[in-house]
Scaffold this active site. Structure first.
Site, PDB file in Angstrom:
ATOM      1  N   LYS A  73      42.425  50.550  31.398  1.00 18.57           N
ATOM      2  CA  LYS A  73      43.805  50.150  31.741  1.00 18.57           C
ATOM      3  C   LYS A  73      44.837  51.205  31.365  1.00 18.57           C
ATOM      4  O   LYS A  73      44.596  52.063  30.518  1.00 18.57           O
ATOM      5  CB  LYS A  73      44.111  48.804  31.088  1.00 18.57           C
ATOM      6  CG  LYS A  73      43.356  47.684  31.807  1.00 18.57           C
ATOM      7  CD  LYS A  73      44.102  46.409  31.908  1.00 18.57           C
ATOM      8  CE  LYS A  73      43.372  45.494  32.877  1.00 18.57           C
ATOM      9  NZ  LYS A  73      43.324  44.119  32.427  1.00 18.57           N
ATOM     10  N   ARG A  79      35.523  41.992  30.263  1.00 21.73           N
ATOM     11  CA  ARG A  79      35.540  42.386  31.686  1.00 21.73           C
ATOM     12  C   ARG A  79      35.636  43.902  31.733  1.00 21.73           C
ATOM     13  O   ARG A  79      36.653  44.472  31.323  1.00 21.73           O
ATOM     14  CB  ARG A  79      36.736  41.726  32.385  1.00 21.73           C
ATOM     15  CG  ARG A  79      36.785  42.001  33.881  1.00 21.73           C
ATOM     16  CD  ARG A  79      37.986  41.316  34.518  1.00 21.73           C
ATOM     17  NE  ARG A  79      38.010  41.539  35.953  1.00 21.73           N
ATOM     18  CZ  ARG A  79      38.501  42.642  36.520  1.00 21.73           C
ATOM     19  NH1 ARG A  79      39.019  43.606  35.788  1.00 21.73           N
ATOM     20  NH2 ARG A  79      38.485  42.768  37.836  1.00 21.73           N
TER      21      ARG A  79
HETATM   22  C1  9MG Z   1      41.315  41.018  38.047  1.00 22.99           C
HETATM   23  N1  9MG Z   1      41.585  41.498  36.710  1.00 22.99           N
HETATM   24  C2  9MG Z   1      42.058  42.734  36.370  1.00 22.99           C
HETATM   25  N2  9MG Z   1      42.222  42.804  35.044  1.00 22.99           N
HETATM   26  C3  9MG Z   1      41.850  41.605  34.537  1.00 22.99           C
HETATM   27  C4  9MG Z   1      41.802  41.050  33.250  1.00 22.99           C
HETATM   28  O1  9MG Z   1      42.219  41.739  32.190  1.00 22.99           O
HETATM   29  N3  9MG Z   1      41.365  39.796  33.106  1.00 22.99           N
HETATM   30  C5  9MG Z   1      40.984  39.071  34.187  1.00 22.99           C
HETATM   31  N4  9MG Z   1      40.547  37.807  33.961  1.00 22.99           N
HETATM   32  N5  9MG Z   1      41.003  39.535  35.431  1.00 22.99           N
HETATM   33  C6  9MG Z   1      41.438  40.774  35.597  1.00 22.99           C
END
Ligand code: 9MG
Length: 285
Positions: free
Chosen positions: A229, A263
């Site tokens: 990110k 994730r």
């Molecule tokens: C789709 N998406 C992109 N970043 C995310 C995150 O941090 N959490 C979740 N649940 N979906 C995400």
């Protein structure tokens, strides 16, 4: 520790799957978009997306998360039909994969089509706030991830403000989980996510990470997404494809804060982080 939060014996009910929350789980990311911040459209072609999902599964992903709409800061919405055209061939191609498929969408029509095509989890960055979304999920047996986002992807990073980011995000997730349960979604099907990077500055993201343990008051499993990110880019000065080390450091801190689902884009490396974390935990006095 509550039954649904994680820990020995607790399970996440996701369609025909029961996921053991006693150990951290990895959700591997497949962006079927031409403009994703993290992989620049490499998996826009369905065959490329399907092969990548198999690779992530072999590397140890417990869940595969397929998305057809970019949610990177500044991204504009796509139409329902565009989103379906992107994800449905991929879900179809992954029918034989014995892993739960999650679909990252905020639209009830797409949720319904994805569930009919075999998805077991809905990952909604809007926490089922779209009209009809609660009902669509309630009438299925899928699991759902309710994420916090302040604003919309197109504008969410324009000077977001909170008096107390942890209190506000916690309150929002408590409210959305309550609404989901009132609509008939069992607690054992719900996951919550503070939404790192969604309408939050780097300072907000780190405050949430530092105080992640406060989310255990919700008694629900916690998903954390830090992988590649932009906050990590700001800190390190590196582009998305060079943020692996920073992503792994954030993943470990999220585990320390009580996250049970990570994730991520880099499954193999995150698996190693979890091995270290598990060994450390086992030998804790
Ligand atoms: C789709 N998406 C992109 N970043 C995310 C995150 O941090 N959490 C979740 N649940 N979906 C995400």
């Amino acid at each position: 520790m509550g039954a649904a939060q994680g820990g020995v014996g607790s399970l996440l009910a996701a369609g025909r799957f029961r996921l053991d929350l006693g150990k951290p789980l990895i959700m591997g990311v497949i962006n079927v978009t031409p403009d994703s911040f993290s992989d620049g459209g490499r998996f826009f072609d369905p065959n490329a997306a399907i092969s990548h999902a198999h690779r992530l599964s072999e590397e140890g992903a417990d869940i595969i998360d397929v998305g057809g709409e970019s949610s990177r800061p500044g991204a504009l919405p796509v139409s329902v039909s565009q989103e379906m055209d992107r994800i449905l061939p991929v879900l179809e191609g992954l029918k034989g994969l014995e892993k739960p498929l999650s679909v990252d969408t905020r639209r009830p029509e797409v949720m319904q089509a994805a569930l009919s095509a075999g998805a077991s989890i809905i990952n909604d960055i809007e926490a089922l706030q779209a009209p009809g979304a609660l009902e669509t999920v309630a009438k299925s047996q899928c699991a759902v991830c309710l994420m916090h986002m302040k604003g919309e992807p197109a504008t969410m990073q324009k000077d977001p403000h909170y008096d107390d980011v942890v209190r506000e995000v916690l309150h929002f997730l408590e409210d959305r989980a309550g609404k989901a349960m009132q609509a008939g979604i069992a607690r054992s099907r719900i996951v919550v996510d503070p939404g790192f990077g969604f309408g939050k500055t780097a300072a907000h993201n780190f405050e949430l990470l530092r105080r992640l343990k406060e989310f255990s008051s919700l008694n629900l499993p916690l998903l954390a997404g830090w992988s590649r990110k932009s906050t990590l880019g700001k800190l390190t000065g590196r582009p998305a494809d060079e943020r692996l080390a920073a992503s792994l450091a954030a993943a470990l801190l999220a585990l320390q804060g009580g996250a049970t689902i990570l994730r991520v884009h880099d499954v193999k490396e995150t698996r190693d982080v979890i091995s270290v974390w598990e060994a450390y935990r086992q030998h804790e006095s």
